[in-house]
Design a protein around this motif. Sequence first.
Motif, mmCIF file in Angstrom:
data_model
loop_
_atom_site.group_PDB
_atom_site.id
_atom_site.type_symbol
_atom_site.label_atom_id
_atom_site.label_comp_id
_atom_site.label_asym_id
_atom_site.label_seq_id
_atom_site.Cartn_x
_atom_site.Cartn_y
_atom_site.Cartn_z
ATOM 1 N N THR A 50 -37.722 -15.469 24.115
ATOM 2 C CA THR A 50 -38.358 -14.195 24.431
ATOM 3 C C THR A 50 -38.125 -13.807 25.884
ATOM 4 O O THR A 50 -37.859 -12.637 26.195
ATOM 5 N N ILE A 51 -38.189 -14.782 26.782
ATOM 6 C CA ILE A 51 -37.929 -14.514 28.198
ATOM 7 C C ILE A 51 -36.532 -13.938 28.374
ATOM 8 O O ILE A 51 -36.323 -12.941 29.079
ATOM 9 N N ARG A 52 -35.544 -14.552 27.708
ATOM 10 C CA ARG A 52 -34.165 -14.070 27.822
ATOM 11 C C ARG A 52 -33.985 -12.732 27.110
ATOM 12 O O ARG A 52 -33.257 -11.857 27.599
ATOM 13 N N ASP A 53 -34.639 -12.551 25.971
ATOM 14 C CA ASP A 53 -34.542 -11.277 25.252
ATOM 15 C C ASP A 53 -35.100 -10.123 26.085
ATOM 16 O O ASP A 53 -34.689 -8.967 25.918
ATOM 17 N N LYS A 54 -36.044 -10.448 26.986
ATOM 18 C CA LYS A 54 -36.624 -9.427 27.868
ATOM 19 C C LYS A 54 -35.742 -9.168 29.094
ATOM 20 O O LYS A 54 -36.092 -8.372 29.957
ATOM 21 N N GLY A 55 -34.610 -9.851 29.152
ATOM 22 C CA GLY A 55 -33.672 -9.624 30.253
ATOM 23 C C GLY A 55 -33.988 -10.386 31.525
ATOM 24 O O GLY A 55 -33.393 -10.109 32.576
ATOM 25 N N ARG A 56 -34.901 -11.361 31.451
ATOM 26 C CA ARG A 56 -35.253 -12.135 32.641
ATOM 27 C C ARG A 56 -34.284 -13.305 32.822
ATOM 28 O O ARG A 56 -33.979 -14.019 31.866
ATOM 29 N N SER A 57 -33.824 -13.504 34.044
ATOM 30 C CA SER A 57 -32.871 -14.586 34.323
ATOM 31 C C SER A 57 -33.506 -15.742 35.090
ATOM 32 O O SER A 57 -32.808 -16.591 35.653
ATOM 33 N N THR A 58 -34.834 -15.795 35.121
ATOM 34 C CA THR A 58 -35.549 -16.879 35.787
ATOM 35 C C THR A 58 -35.038 -18.244 35.313
ATOM 36 O O THR A 58 -34.921 -18.464 34.106
ATOM 37 N N PRO A 59 -34.713 -19.160 36.228
ATOM 38 C CA PRO A 59 -34.282 -20.490 35.795
ATOM 39 C C PRO A 59 -35.362 -21.168 34.936
ATOM 40 O O PRO A 59 -36.540 -21.153 35.300
ATOM 41 N N VAL A 60 -34.930 -21.724 33.809
ATOM 42 C CA VAL A 60 -35.840 -22.427 32.905
ATOM 43 C C VAL A 60 -35.365 -23.867 32.771
ATOM 44 O O VAL A 60 -34.236 -24.126 32.357
ATOM 45 N N LEU A 61 -36.228 -24.794 33.148
ATOM 46 C CA LEU A 61 -35.944 -26.214 33.026
ATOM 47 C C LEU A 61 -36.833 -26.776 31.921
ATOM 48 O O LEU A 61 -38.060 -26.803 32.056
ATOM 49 N N ILE A 62 -36.225 -27.177 30.810
ATOM 50 C CA ILE A 62 -36.969 -27.702 29.675
ATOM 51 C C ILE A 62 -37.379 -29.148 29.949
ATOM 52 O O ILE A 62 -36.568 -29.968 30.370
ATOM 53 N N ILE A 63 -38.654 -29.430 29.681
ATOM 54 C CA ILE A 63 -39.161 -30.801 29.757
ATOM 55 C C ILE A 63 -39.555 -31.200 28.336
ATOM 56 O O ILE A 63 -40.378 -30.537 27.715
ATOM 57 N N THR A 64 -38.952 -32.266 27.823
ATOM 58 C CA THR A 64 -39.221 -32.617 26.435
ATOM 59 C C THR A 64 -39.203 -34.114 26.201
ATOM 60 O O THR A 64 -38.451 -34.843 26.849
ATOM 61 N N ALA A 65 -40.036 -34.559 25.278
ATOM 62 C CA ALA A 65 -40.030 -35.961 24.860
ATOM 63 C C ALA A 65 -39.073 -36.155 23.701
ATOM 64 O O ALA A 65 -38.842 -37.253 23.250
ATOM 65 N N ARG A 66 -38.512 -35.074 23.225
ATOM 66 C CA ARG A 66 -37.656 -35.145 22.048
ATOM 67 C C ARG A 66 -36.234 -35.503 22.454
ATOM 68 O O ARG A 66 -35.612 -34.825 23.256
ATOM 69 N N GLU A 67 -35.730 -36.571 21.862
ATOM 70 C CA GLU A 67 -34.398 -37.071 22.221
ATOM 71 C C GLU A 67 -33.286 -36.416 21.412
ATOM 72 O O GLU A 67 -32.124 -36.550 21.724
ATOM 73 N N ALA A 68 -33.664 -35.726 20.311
ATOM 74 C CA ALA A 68 -32.645 -35.186 19.417
ATOM 75 C C ALA A 68 -31.694 -34.249 20.154
ATOM 76 O O ALA A 68 -32.117 -33.319 20.835
ATOM 77 N N GLU A 69 -30.402 -34.512 20.005
ATOM 78 C CA GLU A 69 -29.388 -33.700 20.677
ATOM 79 C C GLU A 69 -29.479 -32.243 20.251
ATOM 80 O O GLU A 69 -29.262 -31.328 21.048
ATOM 81 N N LYS A 70 -29.838 -31.999 18.978
ATOM 82 C CA LYS A 70 -29.884 -30.622 18.478
ATOM 83 C C LYS A 70 -30.943 -29.802 19.209
ATOM 84 O O LYS A 70 -30.773 -28.597 19.398
ATOM 85 N N ASP A 71 -32.033 -30.448 19.634
ATOM 86 C CA ASP A 71 -33.074 -29.722 20.362
ATOM 87 C C ASP A 71 -32.574 -29.295 21.739
ATOM 88 O O ASP A 71 -32.853 -28.197 22.210
ATOM 89 N N LYS A 72 -31.827 -30.191 22.390
ATOM 90 C CA LYS A 72 -31.290 -29.864 23.706
ATOM 91 C C LYS A 72 -30.264 -28.741 23.595
ATOM 92 O O LYS A 72 -30.246 -27.815 24.401
ATOM 93 N N ILE A 73 -29.413 -28.839 22.563
ATOM 94 C CA ILE A 73 -28.398 -27.807 22.353
ATOM 95 C C ILE A 73 -29.062 -26.470 22.088
ATOM 96 O O ILE A 73 -28.669 -25.439 22.643
#
Length: 234
Positions: A68-91
């Motif tokens: 939603t942030i990107r759909d609104k045209g915002r380019s704010t850096p987003v750093l994801i923090i996750t406990a999920r190791e699955a590669e598909k989530d990171k992708i």
Amino acid sequence: MDQKKVLIVEDEKNIVDILRFNLQKEGYETLEAYDGTVGLKLALEENPDLILLDLMLPGMNGFEVCKTIRDKGRSTPVLIITAREAEKDKILGLDLGADDYITKPFSIRELMARVKANIRRVTMVQSAEPPAENRLDFGRLVIDKGAGFAAKDGENLELTQREFELLTYLASNVGKVFSRQELMERVWNYEGYVGDVRGVDVAIRRLREKLEDNPAQPKYIITRRGAGYYFQKD
């Protein structure tokens, strides 16, 4: 210098407390949200300089918030923090426009280095003088540095900011091989980086899917086994 503002969107209070303490100690102003809905509202209303975003959130998950942030045209850096190791989530997170990810448990030192690097990168981009040569023309592929887009066969590739920066860097150094660590330092702006470099592989994979006719047999972004990646003219 203006005080930089970091938005923390995380539902675990102990993690929020640790992040807030360390960010404020480094001179950042902080905002906190414990669910995705409030996080999205603050992201759009407060215009932070960076967002630390957990994926597993009540109300609205991190994927939806980022999209939603990107759909609104915002380019704010987003750093994801996750406990999920699955590669598909990171992708998926990177494909939706996140700039990077860090996996729990993480070291505060590494996280703070990434926060600083991403904020510094955006500041450098905003203050940079226009390059002498804005356009890289490789026939079917054209990269416009000034406008911030790349097109192939006349069609916009719709790259994320990170993908565009990665492509531009490689294409500006045709034939030169860069290791994953070098790309982390020069594109991700992580000085002296010695941590997880899989983010480079994920970004390359996503870039190839948008850029190459056949991602399994790339013609532009080439792997040099045991060395890294390089760009070649098609």
